[in-house]
Design a protein around this motif. Structure first.
Motif, short mmCIF file in Angstrom:
data_model
loop_
_atom_site.label_atom_id
_atom_site.label_comp_id
_atom_site.label_asym_id
_atom_site.label_seq_id
_atom_site.Cartn_x
_atom_site.Cartn_y
_atom_site.Cartn_z
N TRP A 88 16.29 -45.49 8.91
CA TRP A 88 16.76 -44.44 9.81
C TRP A 88 18.27 -44.53 10.03
O TRP A 88 18.84 -45.61 10.01
CB TRP A 88 16.08 -44.58 11.18
N VAL A 89 18.88 -43.38 10.28
CA VAL A 89 20.28 -43.29 10.69
C VAL A 89 20.30 -42.78 12.12
O VAL A 89 19.70 -41.74 12.42
CB VAL A 89 21.08 -42.32 9.78
N LEU A 90 20.95 -43.50 13.01
CA LEU A 90 21.12 -43.07 14.40
C LEU A 90 22.57 -42.63 14.55
O LEU A 90 23.49 -43.45 14.48
CB LEU A 90 20.82 -44.22 15.36
N ALA A 91 22.77 -41.34 14.71
CA ALA A 91 24.12 -40.79 14.87
C ALA A 91 24.45 -40.74 16.35
O ALA A 91 23.63 -40.29 17.16
CB ALA A 91 24.19 -39.40 14.24
N TRP A 92 25.64 -41.19 16.70
CA TRP A 92 26.01 -41.26 18.11
C TRP A 92 27.51 -41.10 18.29
O TRP A 92 28.28 -41.15 17.34
CB TRP A 92 25.55 -42.59 18.72
N ASN A 93 27.90 -40.87 19.52
CA ASN A 93 29.31 -40.96 19.89
C ASN A 93 29.43 -41.26 21.37
O ASN A 93 28.52 -41.01 22.15
CB ASN A 93 30.11 -39.72 19.47
N ASN A 94 30.55 -41.85 21.74
CA ASN A 94 30.85 -42.15 23.12
C ASN A 94 31.82 -41.05 23.58
O ASN A 94 32.96 -41.03 23.15
CB ASN A 94 31.49 -43.53 23.24
N PRO A 95 31.35 -40.14 24.44
CA PRO A 95 32.20 -39.01 24.83
C PRO A 95 33.50 -39.42 25.54
O PRO A 95 34.44 -38.64 25.56
CB PRO A 95 31.31 -38.18 25.73
N LYS A 96 33.56 -40.63 26.06
CA LYS A 96 34.80 -41.09 26.70
C LYS A 96 35.84 -41.52 25.66
O LYS A 96 37.02 -41.59 25.97
CB LYS A 96 34.52 -42.26 27.65
N LEU A 97 35.39 -41.81 24.43
CA LEU A 97 36.29 -42.29 23.39
C LEU A 97 36.42 -41.36 22.20
O LEU A 97 37.44 -41.37 21.52
CB LEU A 97 35.79 -43.65 22.86
N HIS A 98 35.38 -40.57 21.91
CA HIS A 98 35.34 -39.79 20.68
C HIS A 98 35.32 -38.29 20.96
O HIS A 98 34.78 -37.85 21.96
CB HIS A 98 34.07 -40.14 19.88
N THR A 99 35.88 -37.53 20.03
CA THR A 99 35.80 -36.08 20.13
C THR A 99 34.33 -35.68 19.94
O THR A 99 33.55 -36.41 19.32
CB THR A 99 36.66 -35.41 19.05
N PRO A 100 33.91 -34.52 20.47
CA PRO A 100 32.49 -34.13 20.42
C PRO A 100 31.90 -34.07 19.01
O PRO A 100 30.72 -34.37 18.83
CB PRO A 100 32.49 -32.74 21.05
N GLU A 101 32.69 -33.71 18.01
CA GLU A 101 32.15 -33.59 16.65
C GLU A 101 32.07 -34.92 15.90
O GLU A 101 31.38 -35.03 14.89
CB GLU A 101 32.95 -32.58 15.83
N LEU B 226 22.30 -48.04 11.57
CA LEU B 226 21.14 -47.95 10.71
C LEU B 226 20.01 -48.74 11.36
O LEU B 226 20.25 -49.74 12.02
CB LEU B 226 21.45 -48.52 9.33
N ALA B 227 18.77 -48.28 11.16
CA ALA B 227 17.63 -48.95 11.78
C ALA B 227 16.46 -49.06 10.82
O ALA B 227 16.19 -48.13 10.05
CB ALA B 227 17.20 -48.19 13.03
N CYS B 228 15.77 -50.19 10.90
CA CYS B 228 14.51 -50.35 10.20
C CYS B 228 13.43 -49.72 11.09
O CYS B 228 13.71 -49.32 12.23
CB CYS B 228 14.22 -51.84 9.95
N GLU B 229 12.21 -49.65 10.59
CA GLU B 229 11.12 -49.07 11.40
C GLU B 229 10.95 -49.83 12.72
O GLU B 229 10.78 -49.23 13.77
CB GLU B 229 9.80 -49.09 10.62
N GLU B 230 11.02 -51.16 12.66
CA GLU B 230 10.79 -51.99 13.85
C GLU B 230 11.83 -51.77 14.94
O GLU B 230 11.51 -51.81 16.12
CB GLU B 230 10.78 -53.46 13.44
#
Length: 85
Positions: A25-38, A44-48
């Motif tokens: 899996w890919v977990l897409a994220w951002n910290n709105p205090k540090l990053h622009t919205p886009e 990356l994550a395994c099933e567990e």
């Protein structure tokens, strides 16, 4: 799979601390205090660890999307991150 320090793994591995399982899996994220919205950073994550990492990012309001690794297309300006921080 054997990971030698300083070498690239043969396939993407989970970002959970201490985990060396293949990522699914890919977990897409951002910290709105540090990053622009886009902007999207990725873990990356395994099933567990998918649920644990998703909750970690979700309670902070950082999680934007969870996508199968095989379906992920990184938007421009995204960054991949290794271990959970």
């Amino acid at each position: 799979m054997l990971n030698v320090p300083g070498s690239e793994p043969s396939s993407p591995i989970c970002s959970a601390k201490g985990c060396r399982a293949d990522a699914v899996w890919v977990l897409a994220w951002n910290n709105p205090k540090l990053h622009t919205p886009e902007r999207r950073k990725t873990w990356l994550a395994c099933e567990e660890h998918r649920e644990h990492l998703s909750q970690f990012l979700g309670v902070r309001g950082f999680l934007k999307d969870v996508v199968k690794l095989t379906e992920w297309q990184a938007p421009e300006g995204s960054e991949s991150q290794g271990d959970e921080s």
